[in-house]
Design an enzyme around this catalytic site. Structure first.
Site, PDB file in Angstrom:
ATOM      1  NE  ARG A 166     -25.494 -73.901  57.448  1.00 30.36           N
ATOM      2  CZ  ARG A 166     -25.639 -74.779  56.452  1.00 30.36           C
ATOM      3  NH1 ARG A 166     -26.791 -75.390  56.257  1.00 30.36           N
ATOM      4  NH2 ARG A 166     -24.621 -75.072  55.674  1.00 30.36           N
ATOM      5  CB  SER A 242     -19.839 -70.464  57.592  1.00 26.22           C
ATOM      6  OG  SER A 242     -19.344 -71.454  56.746  1.00 26.22           O
ATOM      7  CD  GLU A 353     -23.572 -71.095  59.442  1.00 22.12           C
ATOM      8  OE1 GLU A 353     -23.616 -70.830  58.226  1.00 22.12           O
ATOM      9  OE2 GLU A 353     -23.084 -72.146  59.901  1.00 22.12           O
TER      10      GLU A 353
HETATM   11  C1  LIG Z   1     -14.473 -75.547  61.911  1.00 20.20           C
HETATM   12  C2  LIG Z   1     -15.981 -75.470  61.891  1.00 20.20           C
HETATM   13  C3  LIG Z   1     -16.669 -75.970  60.802  1.00 20.20           C
HETATM   14  C4  LIG Z   1     -18.087 -75.936  60.777  1.00 20.20           C
HETATM   15  N1  LIG Z   1     -18.732 -76.442  59.699  1.00 20.20           N
HETATM   16  C5  LIG Z   1     -20.087 -76.417  59.644  1.00 20.20           C
HETATM   17  C6  LIG Z   1     -20.776 -76.958  58.521  1.00 20.20           C
HETATM   18  O1  LIG Z   1     -20.181 -77.479  57.593  1.00 20.20           O
HETATM   19  N2  LIG Z   1     -22.130 -76.888  58.515  1.00 20.20           N
HETATM   20  C7  LIG Z   1     -22.832 -76.342  59.559  1.00 20.20           C
HETATM   21  O2  LIG Z   1     -24.070 -76.328  59.488  1.00 20.20           O
HETATM   22  N3  LIG Z   1     -22.201 -75.846  60.643  1.00 20.20           N
HETATM   23  C8  LIG Z   1     -20.853 -75.861  60.709  1.00 20.20           C
HETATM   24  N4  LIG Z   1     -20.195 -75.329  61.793  1.00 20.20           N
HETATM   25  C9  LIG Z   1     -20.971 -74.715  62.890  1.00 20.20           C
HETATM   26  C10 LIG Z   1     -21.219 -75.652  64.082  1.00 20.20           C
HETATM   27  O3  LIG Z   1     -20.338 -76.715  64.085  1.00 20.20           O
HETATM   28  C11 LIG Z   1     -22.645 -76.183  64.082  1.00 20.20           C
HETATM   29  O4  LIG Z   1     -23.563 -75.128  64.103  1.00 20.20           O
HETATM   30  C12 LIG Z   1     -22.906 -77.089  65.298  1.00 20.20           C
HETATM   31  O5  LIG Z   1     -24.154 -77.722  65.148  1.00 20.20           O
HETATM   32  C13 LIG Z   1     -22.863 -76.334  66.624  1.00 20.20           C
HETATM   33  O6  LIG Z   1     -22.897 -77.304  67.655  1.00 20.20           O
HETATM   34  P1  LIG Z   1     -22.464 -76.963  69.135  1.00 20.20           P
HETATM   35  O7  LIG Z   1     -22.819 -78.130  69.962  1.00 20.20           O
HETATM   36  O8  LIG Z   1     -21.039 -76.561  69.161  1.00 20.20           O
HETATM   37  O9  LIG Z   1     -23.421 -75.741  69.453  1.00 20.20           O
HETATM   38  P2  LIG Z   1     -23.097 -74.423  70.318  1.00 20.20           P
HETATM   39  O10 LIG Z   1     -22.129 -73.569  69.555  1.00 20.20           O
HETATM   40  O11 LIG Z   1     -22.739 -74.791  71.701  1.00 20.20           O
HETATM   41  O12 LIG Z   1     -24.513 -73.729  70.292  1.00 20.20           O
HETATM   42  C14 LIG Z   1     -25.025 -73.175  69.104  1.00 20.20           C
HETATM   43  C15 LIG Z   1     -26.470 -72.710  69.349  1.00 20.20           C
HETATM   44  O13 LIG Z   1     -27.301 -73.844  69.559  1.00 20.20           O
HETATM   45  C16 LIG Z   1     -27.921 -73.772  70.835  1.00 20.20           C
HETATM   46  N5  LIG Z   1     -27.930 -75.129  71.386  1.00 20.20           N
HETATM   47  C17 LIG Z   1     -26.876 -75.977  71.493  1.00 20.20           C
HETATM   48  N6  LIG Z   1     -27.275 -77.143  71.999  1.00 20.20           N
HETATM   49  C18 LIG Z   1     -28.604 -77.038  72.240  1.00 20.20           C
HETATM   50  C19 LIG Z   1     -29.591 -77.899  72.779  1.00 20.20           C
HETATM   51  N7  LIG Z   1     -29.287 -79.138  73.192  1.00 20.20           N
HETATM   52  N8  LIG Z   1     -30.859 -77.441  72.896  1.00 20.20           N
HETATM   53  C20 LIG Z   1     -31.191 -76.191  72.507  1.00 20.20           C
HETATM   54  N9  LIG Z   1     -30.299 -75.328  71.982  1.00 20.20           N
HETATM   55  C21 LIG Z   1     -29.022 -75.747  71.850  1.00 20.20           C
HETATM   56  C22 LIG Z   1     -27.075 -72.832  71.659  1.00 20.20           C
HETATM   57  O14 LIG Z   1     -27.833 -72.236  72.691  1.00 20.20           O
HETATM   58  C23 LIG Z   1     -26.622 -71.850  70.595  1.00 20.20           C
HETATM   59  O15 LIG Z   1     -27.637 -70.910  70.356  1.00 20.20           O
HETATM   60  C24 LIG Z   1     -18.794 -75.366  61.856  1.00 20.20           C
HETATM   61  C25 LIG Z   1     -18.078 -74.867  62.973  1.00 20.20           C
HETATM   62  C26 LIG Z   1     -16.694 -74.926  62.985  1.00 20.20           C
HETATM   63  C27 LIG Z   1     -15.954 -74.420  64.177  1.00 20.20           C
END
Ligand SMILES: Cc1cc2nc3c(=O)[nH]c(=O)nc-3n(C[C@H](O)[C@H](O)[C@H](O)COP(=O)(O)OP(=O)(O)OC[C@H]3O[C@@H](n4cnc5c(N)ncnc54)[C@H](O)[C@@H]3O)c2cc1C
Length: 357
Positions: A166, A242, A353
């Site tokens: 992570r 998480s 996380e």
């Molecule tokens: C129901 C649920 C289940 C999940 N299951 C998992 C799982 O099984 N495994 C897991 O690892 N995660 C899981 N997650 C967490 C999440 O889905 C991941 O971390 C995902 O990659 C976040 O993507 P996002 O586009 O929504 O990022 P955001 O929430 O929009 O951003 C997260 C972080 O990344 C940064 N960021 C986003 N895009 C960029 C970019 N293009 N360039 C630079 N920085 C950026 C943001 O600034 C922020 O700091 C889960 C979340 C939910 C709600």
């Protein structure tokens, strides 16, 4: 000329459904628009924040007095890379699971265990998303990103990204100024399916005989089905998945805890996942990842714990849920209480996380 939207409620852009107004909000659809948005933030002397799907984010109740850059860089391509492999390039704003679904539909191996994770492709390398025995780092060849300070585009090799559990270079102070614009993956045309993870193994072992065939599609379906039982429905409540990372502790601490809690699950880490840590004499000591969900359930007895509008999901206590109308302060209070209980019972310091804004 790109014009920002103003005072946009962040709760409408996060899966937690929490967060006050963002002063300025840009949707960027190409590299020039991204550079323009960075320029705007510089001109206004305001901080910027890159937003994907908002699925790993707790945005504050006060909102963000700065510039949100919502990543909407789209486009996916699949190119033959020899007889065995395919190179897939996806724009950072693409929906992660739609990209995985398309890879599986085309018969390409490598991402199937990561099915059903919300969010964008661009966020996947940030915390090296992982699930069901797989991590995205194993399929990534390189990551393209713009340096927000100069506007220059840079390609980071897999090694440059310094992936760990992570974690990646992009979460460090030197990595933070970069906005990921595209990710390049190496997928296989044929491969070995990885169903060693306990839940997946059990799923196939308990399926009716006719449904036990292991194919890319059945593994994806199995992952999606298991996830449906582990996570709340995003349509009806708020969550960022998480809330905490699974703790990584020293072998010694793990052995001590095992004496107290013999069933505590632990997974020794490889050296390349930063599984070794120099001790005070500079000697490397092996480390073990432990299941926080197990600790919350069996040691802290917190499964289903509710505090106001925030709760720990009854089927997966590491998942914090906004049952309706919770504030960021409510979420923080719950997290503090949980962290204190874990510390008191096990001596472990838990780490969030979820990212904060
Ligand atoms: C129901 C649920 C289940 C999940 N299951 C998992 C799982 O099984 N495994 C897991 O690892 N995660 C899981 N997650 C967490 C999440 O889905 C991941 O971390 C995902 O990659 C976040 O993507 P996002 O586009 O929504 O990022 P955001 O929430 O929009 O951003 C997260 C972080 O990344 C940064 N960021 C986003 N895009 C960029 C970019 N293009 N360039 C630079 N920085 C950026 C943001 O600034 C922020 O700091 C889960 C979340 C939910 C709600």
């Amino acid at each position: 000329m790109l014009n920002p939207e103003e005072n946009i409620e962040l709760k409408n852009f996060t899966t937690f459904k929490i967060g006050g107004p963002a002063r300025y909000f840009f949707r960027v659809r190409n590299l020039d628009e991204a550079r323009e948005a960075f320029g705007f933030a510089r001109l206004k002397r305001l901080p910027h924040f890159v937003l994907g799907g908002g699925s790993n984010l707790l945005a504050s109740d006060e909102g963000f007095h700065g510039v949100i850059i919502k990543n909407e860089l789209f486009g996916v391509s699949f190119t033959e890379a020899g007889d065995e492999e395919v190179e897939a390039v996806a724009g950072a704003g693409e929906n992660w699971d739609a990209f995985v679904a398309e890879s599986v539909r085309r018969g390409f191996y490598g991402l199937e265990n990561l099915s059903g994770i919300p969010g964008t492709v661009g966020a996947a390398p940030i915390q090296n998303i992982g699930a069901y025995g797989a991590e995205v780092k194993d399929a990534i060849v390189s990551v393209e990103a713009i340096d927000s300070r100069t506007g220059a585009l840079k390609a980071f090799t897999n090694a440059d990204c310094r992936f760990a559990y992570r974690d990646s270079f992009f979460k460090t102070p030197e990595g933070k100024p970069f906005i990921v614009t595209a990710v390049r993956f190496r997928l296989k045309k044929s491969g070995v399916l990885n169903t060693e993870y306990k839940d997946l193994k059990n799923h196939f072992a308990s399926a009716p005989k006719k449904n036990r065939a292991l194919t890319l599609k059945t593994v994806r379906q199995a992952v999606l089905e298991i996830r449906r039982g582990k996570f709340p429905d995003l349509e009806t409540c708020g969550t960022a998945g998480s809330f905490f990372k699974n703790p990584i502790i020293s072998r010694q601490q793990f052995d001590d805890l095992k004496k107290q809690f013999p069933d505590l699950p632990g997974f020794p880490l490889d050296a390349d996942s930063r599984g070794f840590q120099a001790d005070s004499r500079g000697k490397n000591t092996p480390r073990v990842k432990v299941s926080l969900a197990w600790i919350l359930d069996n040691v802290c007895e917190l499964k289903g714990y509710q505090k106001g509008s925030m709760a720990l999901f009854e089927r997966q206590p590491i998942v914090a849920v906004n049952t309706g109308g919770a504030s960021a302060e409510d979420a923080k209070r719950l997290a503090q209480e949980v962290a204190a209980r874990v510390k008191e019972k096990t001596g472990i310091e838990v780490e969030w996380e979820v990212e904060r804004l």
